[in-house]
Design an enzyme around this catalytic site. Structure first.
Site, PDB file in Angstrom:
ATOM      1  N   GLY A   1      10.415  -3.328  11.275  1.00 10.13           N
ATOM      2  CA  GLY A   1      10.038  -4.691  11.608  1.00 10.13           C
ATOM      3  C   GLY A   1      11.244  -5.591  11.771  1.00 10.13           C
TER       4      GLY A   1
ATOM      5  N   ASP B   1       5.850   2.328  15.262  1.00 17.48           N
ATOM      6  CA  ASP B   1       4.673   1.490  15.059  1.00 17.48           C
ATOM      7  C   ASP B   1       4.220   1.701  13.623  1.00 17.48           C
ATOM      8  OD1 ASP B   1       2.200   0.274  14.973  1.00 17.48           O
ATOM      9  OD2 ASP B   1       1.500   1.109  16.879  1.00 17.48           O
TER      10      ASP B   1
ATOM     11  N   ASN C   1       9.866  -4.991   6.371  1.00 18.60           N
ATOM     12  CA  ASN C   1       9.572  -6.349   6.802  1.00 18.60           C
ATOM     13  C   ASN C   1       8.460  -6.351   7.854  1.00 18.60           C
ATOM     14  OD1 ASN C   1      10.170  -9.261   7.171  1.00 18.60           O
ATOM     15  ND2 ASN C   1      10.870  -8.602   9.185  1.00 18.60           N
TER      16      ASN C   1
ATOM     17  N   SER D   1       4.073 -12.205   0.287  1.00 15.91           N
ATOM     18  CA  SER D   1       3.709 -13.579   0.636  1.00 15.91           C
ATOM     19  C   SER D   1       3.308 -14.353  -0.609  1.00 15.91           C
ATOM     20  CB  SER D   1       2.539 -13.570   1.627  1.00 15.91           C
ATOM     21  OG  SER D   1       1.984 -14.864   1.784  1.00 15.91           O
TER      22      SER D   1
ATOM     23  N   TYR E   1      -5.608 -11.041   4.132  1.00 13.11           N
ATOM     24  CA  TYR E   1      -4.147 -11.014   4.104  1.00 13.11           C
ATOM     25  C   TYR E   1      -3.639 -11.176   2.667  1.00 13.11           C
ATOM     26  CZ  TYR E   1       0.682 -12.370   5.190  1.00 13.11           C
ATOM     27  OH  TYR E   1       2.044 -12.437   5.247  1.00 13.11           O
TER      28      TYR E   1
ATOM     29  N   ALA F   1      -4.093  -7.937   0.700  1.00 12.41           N
ATOM     30  CA  ALA F   1      -3.112  -6.920   1.072  1.00 12.41           C
ATOM     31  C   ALA F   1      -1.748  -7.220   0.459  1.00 12.41           C
ATOM     32  CB  ALA F   1      -3.004  -6.820   2.592  1.00 12.41           C
ATOM     33  N   LYS F   2      -1.339  -8.483   0.493  1.00 10.98           N
ATOM     34  CA  LYS F   2      -0.025  -8.829  -0.038  1.00 10.98           C
ATOM     35  C   LYS F   2       0.006  -8.748  -1.563  1.00 10.98           C
ATOM     36  CE  LYS F   2       2.233  -9.330   3.731  1.00 10.98           C
ATOM     37  NZ  LYS F   2       3.250  -8.308   4.094  1.00 10.98           N
TER      38      LYS F   2
END
Length: 268
Positions: free
Chosen positions: A15, A65, A92, A148, A162, A165-166
């Site tokens: 990333g 990917d 990242n 995050s 989200y 997941a974080k």
């Protein structure tokens, strides 16, 4: 002449074709690192390589990917084939867009996609990176996972998938830090706030549309919620990334380091 912080170190950054990943790749290279730049967009990846080579830095692009297990495995294998080792990994990535909905309104496919990219793929990266590091001489290796403040500070409304997941990324990072500390592998996560990147602005456009306001109105609201009053530049974040991955942070592991301009200080 002073020794550069990452001289002869091999750094892999899934990333890193834009935003914080790109800024970090360039910064690692300026500090003497041999950087493996990776992402889906080959043209963007090659631009990063050209920038690094413009100041005689060393870097290689490997397309990958993060939705593909085979691509993740190949990225690590290619890093080992080209440079013979891995000293630092900055994972990242994450699926930030297409995540805005009430929790009961998410489609199962959307939920699975976010879990797979933001959490399962992060686990796969750590799996292959740690196995590679353990085959090397015992040293001071570093893995930093992008997380995050929405995961650190508990669930946020409208982006619950989200946040979930974080939160998982933070938990995995802490578990791995405890398991591999004696092997010389440090694992931390970066609890990011809002950065001035393409991905964040795309997310803001989606969020503004969801709430029925203009992006300018949303931008103003966001800036007012940040004590420093602005988004972070990618270079500011890269400065923190390099510190956490350097020997200067040799006693930091199992931590979620928050970089958000003070945004989460009111609830953490």
């Amino acid at each position: 002449m002073s020794r550069k912080r990452f001289e002869n170190k091999v750094i892999v950054i899934p990333g890193s074709t834009s935003g914080v990943g790109k800024a970090s790749a360039v910064a690692f290279a300026k500090e003497g690192g041999k950087v493996v730049v990776s992402g889906r967009r080959e043209d963007c990846g090659e631009q990063v390589i050209e920038e690094i080579k413009s100041f005689s830095g060393e870097a290689t692009f490997v397309r990958a990917d993060m939705a593909s297990r085979d691509d993740i495995a190949n990225l690590i294998n290619e890093t080992i084939r080209i440079y013979g080792r891995i000293d630092v990994a900055f994972n990242n990535f994450g699926k930030h867009t297409e995540a805005i909905a009430l929790i009961a309104d998410y489609e199962e496919e959307c939920f699975d996609a976010h879990m797979n990219i933001s959490m399962k793929s992060m686990w796969l990266c750590m799996k292959y990176q740690i196995k590679a590091m353990l085959k090397q001489e015992k040293g001071n290796y570093a893995i930093l996972n992008s997380s995050s403040i929405s995961g650190v500070g508990g669930g946020w409304p409208f982006i619950s998938v989200y946040s979930i997941a974080k939160s998982g990324v933070d938990s995995m990072s802490k578990s791995a830090a405890q398991e591999y500390a004696q092997d010389g592998v440090r694992v931390n996560s970066l609890g990011g706030g809002f950065f001035d990147t393409e991905m964040i602005h795309t997310y803001f456009e989606e969020l503004a549309k969801f709430h029925g306001i203009t992006k300018k109105e949303l931008d103003d609201q966001i800036n007012k919620s940040i004590p420093l009053g602005r988004l972070a530049t990618p270079q500011e974040v890269a400065n923190t990334v390099l510190f956490l991955c350097s020997s200067e942070a040799s006693y930091i592991t199992g931590a979620s380091i928050i970089i958000d301009g003070g945004m989460s200080s009111k609830y953490l």
